[in-house]
Design a protein around this motif. Structure first.
Motif, PDB file in Angstrom:
ATOM      1  N   PHE A 141     -15.611 -11.069  20.801  1.00  0.00           N
ATOM      2  CA  PHE A 141     -14.957  -9.921  20.743  1.00  0.00           C
ATOM      3  C   PHE A 141     -15.281  -9.618  22.717  1.00  0.00           C
ATOM      4  CE2 PHE A 141     -15.411  -5.234  22.011  1.00  0.00           C
ATOM      5  CZ  PHE A 141     -13.673  -5.142  21.936  1.00  0.00           C
ATOM      6  N   ASN A 180     -13.506  -9.888  25.965  1.00  0.00           N
ATOM      7  CA  ASN A 180     -13.374  -9.122  27.353  1.00  0.00           C
ATOM      8  C   ASN A 180     -13.905  -9.261  28.626  1.00  0.00           C
ATOM      9  OD1 ASN A 180     -11.937  -6.437  26.635  1.00  0.00           O
ATOM     10  ND2 ASN A 180     -13.200  -7.049  24.390  1.00  0.00           N
ATOM     11  N   SER A 181     -14.890 -10.124  28.657  1.00  0.00           N
ATOM     12  CA  SER A 181     -15.843 -10.740  29.343  1.00  0.00           C
ATOM     13  C   SER A 181     -15.337 -11.412  30.606  1.00  0.00           C
ATOM     14  CB  SER A 181     -17.357 -11.125  29.299  1.00  0.00           C
ATOM     15  OG  SER A 181     -18.193 -11.398  30.335  1.00  0.00           O
ATOM     16  N   LEU A 234     -12.356 -11.719  30.526  1.00  0.00           N
ATOM     17  CA  LEU A 234     -10.974 -10.566  31.457  1.00  0.00           C
ATOM     18  C   LEU A 234     -11.485 -10.063  32.374  1.00  0.00           C
ATOM     19  CD1 LEU A 234      -9.118  -9.689  28.205  1.00  0.00           C
ATOM     20  CD2 LEU A 234      -8.339 -11.181  29.837  1.00  0.00           C
ATOM     21  N   LEU A 235     -12.536  -9.235  32.663  1.00  0.00           N
ATOM     22  CA  LEU A 235     -12.920  -9.202  33.608  1.00  0.00           C
ATOM     23  C   LEU A 235     -13.633 -10.040  34.326  1.00  0.00           C
ATOM     24  CD1 LEU A 235     -15.691  -5.666  31.222  1.00  0.00           C
ATOM     25  CD2 LEU A 235     -13.683  -5.513  32.580  1.00  0.00           C
ATOM     26  N   ASN A 263     -22.834  -7.265  29.725  1.00  0.00           N
ATOM     27  CA  ASN A 263     -22.855  -8.083  28.008  1.00  0.00           C
ATOM     28  C   ASN A 263     -24.129  -8.472  27.440  1.00  0.00           C
ATOM     29  OD1 ASN A 263     -20.536  -8.921  28.708  1.00  0.00           O
ATOM     30  ND2 ASN A 263     -20.811 -11.103  29.646  1.00  0.00           N
TER      31      ASN A 263
END
Length: 142
Positions: free
Chosen positions: A81, A85-86, A88-89, A121
């Protein structure tokens, strides 16, 4: 305090190793294979994540011991998860800086990595993914 600094330093080393592999793969995919840099970020991010998870689990947070609250699969799910997200960012941030500020994707990626890695992170991995459970003596008092 010294222990927290030591863990933070180990986490940055683990992240750095995974990040170097991630960055090299991004460059190779983009420059040699002609893949768009945002897709190359995802490819490199997945490979770097495997390295980072392995190092964090066994060395940084030493979560093989029984004082960790979550099982391997729960840790891996939570880590996935964070990584999704990392990625995508990092891809979005790199695209934004490159497109709107006209900075090369290689440099934009480094800027974005520093912000995402240090700001998000580490915190999520330390306090959520590899969270230690309280010792039995503390649990019994709660």
């Amino acid at each position: 305090m010294i222990e927290k600094l030591f863990v933070f330093t180990k986490a940055q080393i683990s992240s750095g190793i995974g990040g170097i592999v991630d960055y090299i793969i991004m460059i190779l995919c983009t420059e040699l294979l002609g893949v768009h840099y945002t897709v190359s970020i995802a490819i490199g991010g997945i490979v770097g994540a495997f390295i980072n998870f392995s190092l964090n689990k066994s060395w940084t947070f030493q979560s093989k011991s029984c004082n960790y609250k979550y099982s391997y699969w729960k840790q891996l799910t939570r880590f996935a998860f964070v990584v999704i997200n990392s990625i995508l960012l990092k891809a979005g941030g790199t695209y934004y800086i490159t497109t709107f500020h006209h900075i090369s994707y290689e440099f934009s990626r480094i800027i974005t990595d520093l912000i995402v890695s240090l700001g998000i992170n580490y915190t999520l991995q330390h306090y959520w993914v590899f969270k230690k459970s309280a010792p039995n003596s503390i649990k019994s008092k709660l």
